[in-house]
Scaffold this active site. Structure first.
Site, short mmCIF file in Angstrom:
data_model
loop_
_atom_site.label_atom_id
_atom_site.label_comp_id
_atom_site.label_asym_id
_atom_site.label_seq_id
_atom_site.Cartn_x
_atom_site.Cartn_y
_atom_site.Cartn_z
N ARG A 195 0.70 -11.20 5.55
CA ARG A 195 2.16 -11.29 5.60
C ARG A 195 2.73 -10.90 6.97
O ARG A 195 3.90 -11.11 7.23
CB ARG A 195 2.78 -10.40 4.51
CG ARG A 195 2.37 -10.77 3.08
CD ARG A 195 3.09 -12.00 2.57
NE ARG A 195 4.53 -11.84 2.59
CZ ARG A 195 5.26 -11.31 1.62
NH1 ARG A 195 4.70 -10.88 0.53
NH2 ARG A 195 6.57 -11.23 1.74
N ARG A 231 22.30 15.15 -6.21
CA ARG A 231 22.25 13.69 -6.03
C ARG A 231 22.48 12.95 -7.33
O ARG A 231 21.89 13.27 -8.35
CB ARG A 231 20.92 13.29 -5.39
CG ARG A 231 20.78 13.94 -4.02
CD ARG A 231 19.74 13.32 -3.17
NE ARG A 231 19.78 11.86 -3.13
CZ ARG A 231 18.82 11.13 -2.58
NH1 ARG A 231 17.78 11.70 -2.04
NH2 ARG A 231 18.91 9.82 -2.58
N PRO A 249 0.81 -1.23 0.00
CA PRO A 249 0.00 0.00 0.00
C PRO A 249 0.84 1.27 0.00
O PRO A 249 1.85 1.35 0.69
CB PRO A 249 -0.81 -0.11 1.29
CG PRO A 249 -0.02 -1.02 2.17
CD PRO A 249 0.69 -1.97 1.25
N GLU A 250 0.43 2.23 -0.79
CA GLU A 250 1.07 3.55 -0.85
C GLU A 250 0.03 4.58 -0.42
O GLU A 250 -1.07 4.22 0.00
CB GLU A 250 1.59 3.81 -2.27
CG GLU A 250 2.54 2.70 -2.75
CD GLU A 250 3.09 2.95 -4.15
OE1 GLU A 250 3.18 4.11 -4.57
OE2 GLU A 250 3.41 1.97 -4.83
N HIS A 262 -6.98 -14.56 8.92
CA HIS A 262 -5.76 -13.78 9.19
C HIS A 262 -6.02 -12.52 10.00
O HIS A 262 -5.35 -11.52 9.80
CB HIS A 262 -5.01 -13.44 7.89
CG HIS A 262 -4.62 -14.63 7.09
ND1 HIS A 262 -3.62 -15.49 7.48
CD2 HIS A 262 -5.08 -15.11 5.91
CE1 HIS A 262 -3.49 -16.45 6.58
NE2 HIS A 262 -4.38 -16.25 5.62
#
Ligand SMILES: [Zn+2]
Length: 267
Positions: free
Chosen positions: A107, A149, A2-3, A88
């Protein structure tokens, strides 16, 4: 994984049910969720707590209790809240109105941290840059983070202190929208490109929120429609919707990265 859009979608659904309610009972079955805190201690703090607000900061869901405690939930890979019994289940909250909220995580990488308000603010401030959809995420801020960078721009924008809440999927999409090659050194972008990148990031995230995130087929973020609107992510070999060139795939900073080799410029 998820973002920001998936976390924001989870936050909205949770807020709708829990804000303004008292947690009548809390049960945490998985010690890994709260460690090093004892799950029984964490559950005891939650139990009886009145939920003032559910906010989001980067990829964290921030549950604010009236007594000053803050529950920071990080979904990591597969965490999420469910409102009907499922397998779960790692924790269950029962509200004063009878609503049952389960935390599911196949997970088991997700975390629940119960902190005092100031501790929570400090942790969120250290981990996250400004919210990309907020006012502080300016082109000048982004330019400062990228300046000098040599790392690929895609790797640079995955740093949560640069773009809070961004992950692999929306980074790929943002770079496609910005027409910037993900492999370019971050410090090589000129001012116009940085401005375009900022817009691309915001556009990709807003679209993701509108589509309630992406469901990548495992049912974890079911109901999301963003996967239907990916322009580059996972679309290797398909024609670019802007110029028709087949979308290419490369590894950038160890992550699968898709891009259009024609219209995402190398500078
Ligand atoms: Zn193209």
């Amino acid at each position: 994984m998820p973002e920001l859009p998936e976390v924001e979608t989870e936050r909205r659904r949770l807020a709708e049910r829990i804000e303004g309610h008292r947690i009548a009972a809390a049960r945490i079955d998985d010690a890994r969720l709260t460690r090093p805190e004892d799950p029984k201690v964490a559950a005891a703090v939650l139990e009886g707590g009145h939920v003032d607000a559910v906010e989001r900061r980067g990829k964290y869901i921030v549950v604010r209790l009236a007594d000053g405690h803050v529950l920071l939930v990080h979904l990591r890979m597969t965490g999420g809240f469910r409102y009907t019994p499922v397998t779960h289940e790692r924790a269950v909250l029962e509200l004063d109105d009878g609503t049952r909220i389960a935390y599911r995580d196949t997970r088991r990488f997700g975390t629940w941290q119960l902190l005092e308000e100031d501790e929570a603010a400090r942790l969120l401030g250290v981990k996250n840059g400004p919210e990309p959809l907020g006012r502080a995420f300016t082109a000048a801020f982004l330019a400062g983070r990228l300046a000098g960078r040599r790392a690929p721009v895609k790797a640079a924008i995955l740093d949560q202190r640069t773009v809070a809440g961004l992950g692999n999927i929306y980074a790929v999409e943002a770079l496609w929208h910005s027409k910037i090659d993900p492999r370019r050194p971050a410090g090589d972008l000129d001012a116009g490109e940085v401005a375009a990148l900022r817009e691309g990031i915001r556009h990709a995230l807003r679209l993701g929120i509108r589509r309630q995130g992406a469901d990548l087929g495992d049912g974890t973020y079911a109901g999301g429609r963003m996967q239907d609107e990916f322009r580059a992510y996972g679309r290797g070999g398909e024609p670019c919707s802007r110029c028709g060139t087949p979308i290419a795939k490369a590894q950038v900073a160890g992550r699968g990265t898709w891009f259009c080799p024609t219209c995402q410029t190398v500078g």
